[in-house]
Design a protein around this motif. Structure first.
Motif, PDB file in Angstrom:
ATOM      1  N   SER A  61     -12.754  65.363 125.059  1.00  0.00           N
ATOM      2  CA  SER A  61     -13.785  64.969 124.427  1.00  0.00           C
ATOM      3  C   SER A  61     -14.980  66.076 124.643  1.00  0.00           C
ATOM      4  O   SER A  61     -16.053  66.113 124.179  1.00  0.00           O
ATOM      5  CB  SER A  61     -14.370  63.843 124.899  1.00  0.00           C
ATOM      6  OG  SER A  61     -14.501  63.669 126.267  1.00  0.00           O
ATOM      7  N   ALA A  62     -14.680  66.907 125.565  1.00  0.00           N
ATOM      8  CA  ALA A  62     -15.994  67.757 126.003  1.00  0.00           C
ATOM      9  C   ALA A  62     -16.200  68.828 124.856  1.00  0.00           C
ATOM     10  O   ALA A  62     -17.274  69.324 124.632  1.00  0.00           O
ATOM     11  CB  ALA A  62     -15.252  68.808 127.130  1.00  0.00           C
ATOM     12  N   LYS A 116     -16.461  67.994 121.919  1.00  0.00           N
ATOM     13  CA  LYS A 116     -17.641  67.348 120.868  1.00  0.00           C
ATOM     14  C   LYS A 116     -19.144  67.723 121.500  1.00  0.00           C
ATOM     15  O   LYS A 116     -19.989  67.520 120.632  1.00  0.00           O
ATOM     16  CB  LYS A 116     -17.305  65.810 120.951  1.00  0.00           C
ATOM     17  CG  LYS A 116     -15.913  65.642 120.158  1.00  0.00           C
ATOM     18  CD  LYS A 116     -15.783  64.076 120.174  1.00  0.00           C
ATOM     19  CE  LYS A 116     -14.317  63.870 119.375  1.00  0.00           C
ATOM     20  NZ  LYS A 116     -13.738  62.833 120.231  1.00  0.00           N
ATOM     21  N   ARG A 117     -19.229  68.169 122.666  1.00  0.00           N
ATOM     22  CA  ARG A 117     -20.411  68.286 123.434  1.00  0.00           C
ATOM     23  C   ARG A 117     -20.916  69.769 122.805  1.00  0.00           C
ATOM     24  O   ARG A 117     -22.220  70.154 122.859  1.00  0.00           O
ATOM     25  CB  ARG A 117     -20.308  68.514 124.909  1.00  0.00           C
ATOM     26  CG  ARG A 117     -19.968  66.926 125.212  1.00  0.00           C
ATOM     27  CD  ARG A 117     -20.421  66.919 126.551  1.00  0.00           C
ATOM     28  NE  ARG A 117     -19.916  65.618 127.063  1.00  0.00           N
ATOM     29  CZ  ARG A 117     -20.383  64.505 126.979  1.00  0.00           C
ATOM     30  NH1 ARG A 117     -21.712  64.480 126.604  1.00  0.00           N
ATOM     31  NH2 ARG A 117     -19.971  63.287 127.461  1.00  0.00           N
ATOM     32  N   SER A 151     -22.172  71.998 119.860  1.00  0.00           N
ATOM     33  CA  SER A 151     -22.383  71.715 118.250  1.00  0.00           C
ATOM     34  C   SER A 151     -21.875  72.641 117.573  1.00  0.00           C
ATOM     35  O   SER A 151     -21.516  72.380 116.488  1.00  0.00           O
ATOM     36  CB  SER A 151     -24.007  72.388 118.260  1.00  0.00           C
ATOM     37  OG  SER A 151     -24.292  73.566 118.690  1.00  0.00           O
ATOM     38  N   ARG A 169     -18.437  71.042 116.539  1.00  0.00           N
ATOM     39  CA  ARG A 169     -18.337  69.665 115.963  1.00  0.00           C
ATOM     40  C   ARG A 169     -17.908  69.582 114.572  1.00  0.00           C
ATOM     41  O   ARG A 169     -16.943  68.806 114.153  1.00  0.00           O
ATOM     42  CB  ARG A 169     -19.752  68.865 116.101  1.00  0.00           C
ATOM     43  CG  ARG A 169     -19.911  68.369 117.436  1.00  0.00           C
ATOM     44  CD  ARG A 169     -21.127  67.470 117.452  1.00  0.00           C
ATOM     45  NE  ARG A 169     -21.871  67.539 118.894  1.00  0.00           N
ATOM     46  CZ  ARG A 169     -22.848  67.966 119.222  1.00  0.00           C
ATOM     47  NH1 ARG A 169     -23.690  68.240 117.933  1.00  0.00           N
ATOM     48  NH2 ARG A 169     -23.376  68.213 120.225  1.00  0.00           N
ATOM     49  N   HIS A 174     -27.812  71.923 128.009  1.00  0.00           N
ATOM     50  CA  HIS A 174     -26.895  71.209 128.567  1.00  0.00           C
ATOM     51  C   HIS A 174     -27.352  69.587 128.688  1.00  0.00           C
ATOM     52  O   HIS A 174     -26.457  68.725 128.696  1.00  0.00           O
ATOM     53  CB  HIS A 174     -26.672  71.784 129.872  1.00  0.00           C
ATOM     54  CG  HIS A 174     -25.985  72.871 130.100  1.00  0.00           C
ATOM     55  ND1 HIS A 174     -26.259  74.191 129.597  1.00  0.00           N
ATOM     56  CD2 HIS A 174     -24.412  73.110 129.960  1.00  0.00           C
ATOM     57  CE1 HIS A 174     -25.145  75.004 129.719  1.00  0.00           C
ATOM     58  NE2 HIS A 174     -24.123  74.360 129.608  1.00  0.00           N
ATOM     59  N   ALA A 189     -26.972  67.746 125.436  1.00  0.00           N
ATOM     60  CA  ALA A 189     -25.371  67.773 124.952  1.00  0.00           C
ATOM     61  C   ALA A 189     -24.828  66.547 126.004  1.00  0.00           C
ATOM     62  O   ALA A 189     -23.748  66.354 125.780  1.00  0.00           O
ATOM     63  CB  ALA A 189     -24.737  69.117 125.349  1.00  0.00           C
ATOM     64  N   GLY A 190     -25.679  66.076 126.998  1.00  0.00           N
ATOM     65  CA  GLY A 190     -25.364  65.070 128.017  1.00  0.00           C
ATOM     66  C   GLY A 190     -24.289  65.421 128.822  1.00  0.00           C
ATOM     67  O   GLY A 190     -23.366  64.965 129.305  1.00  0.00           O
ATOM     68  N   VAL A 191     -24.433  67.183 129.333  1.00  0.00           N
ATOM     69  CA  VAL A 191     -23.434  67.387 130.295  1.00  0.00           C
ATOM     70  C   VAL A 191     -23.736  66.571 131.483  1.00  0.00           C
ATOM     71  O   VAL A 191     -24.733  66.596 132.107  1.00  0.00           O
ATOM     72  CB  VAL A 191     -23.404  68.909 130.272  1.00  0.00           C
ATOM     73  CG1 VAL A 191     -22.514  69.462 131.411  1.00  0.00           C
ATOM     74  CG2 VAL A 191     -23.043  69.683 129.030  1.00  0.00           C
ATOM     75  N   HIS A 214     -18.521  67.262 134.160  1.00  0.00           N
ATOM     76  CA  HIS A 214     -18.320  68.364 133.433  1.00  0.00           C
ATOM     77  C   HIS A 214     -18.389  69.854 134.056  1.00  0.00           C
ATOM     78  O   HIS A 214     -17.472  70.532 133.740  1.00  0.00           O
ATOM     79  CB  HIS A 214     -18.995  68.512 132.103  1.00  0.00           C
ATOM     80  CG  HIS A 214     -18.970  67.326 131.359  1.00  0.00           C
ATOM     81  ND1 HIS A 214     -19.943  66.411 131.256  1.00  0.00           N
ATOM     82  CD2 HIS A 214     -18.031  66.806 130.565  1.00  0.00           C
ATOM     83  CE1 HIS A 214     -19.543  65.399 130.531  1.00  0.00           C
ATOM     84  NE2 HIS A 214     -18.195  65.639 130.050  1.00  0.00           N
TER      85      HIS A 214
END
Length: 151
Positions: free
Chosen positions: A39-40, A42-43, A45, A48, A99, A102-104, A108
């Motif tokens: 799923s990483a 998807k972080r 851009s 995606r 970061h 992107a919700g890192v 991560h």
């Protein structure tokens, strides 16, 4: 803690050994991350909406190379200035912002560190040692600490 002269030398010498094939190793580094945390991807851009396979994506290749180089350069910067700078085209606050958006999370950064170390171990097995692992770990940790401090 500031990186030692010996740690800097280990990072630089191993980087010099990998440099000729650095794009390949850099890509392996990120592909390893995506194997561990699918799923990483998807972080990012630029991934995606991409229909290209990850291993053929030129933006991923460029990003992976950039992270690899920044981690290596962090060792030299730490020895020269005592802090990490990331280059002329970006800044630590910018990296932190990207970061953060992107919700890192910490996990991560830890998985990326694992992927980096495993990639280096594969790239220069004849140089691999606990000292080399620690040197790259310190360099990476300082780079990440600089980013996190701005997040």
């Amino acid at each position: 803690m500031v990186i030692t002269a010996k740690q800097e030398a280990l990072v630089v010498s191993s980087w010099n050994e990998m440099k000729d094939d650095a794009p390949t190793f850099a890509l392996k580094f990120f592909l390893r991350l995506f194997e561990i945390i699918p799923s990483a991807a998807k972080r990012f851009s630029f991934l995606r909406d991409s229909t290209l396979p990850l291993e053929k994506n030129p933006k991923l290749k460029a990003h992976a190379m950039s992270v690899f180089v920044m981690t290596c350069e962090a060792a030299t910067q730490l020895r020269k200035t005592g802090r990490v700078n990331v280059g002329a085209n970006t800044s630590v606050p910018h990296l932190a912002s990207v970061h953060f958006k992107a919700g890192v999370a910490d996990v991560h950064f830890e998985v990326l560190k694992f992927a980096l170390l495993e990639t280096i171990k594969e790239a220069v097995p004849y140089m691999w040692s606990e000292e080399l692992k620690e040197a790259w770990s310190e360099s990476y940790d300082h780079l990440v600490a600089a980013i996190k401090s701005e997040m």
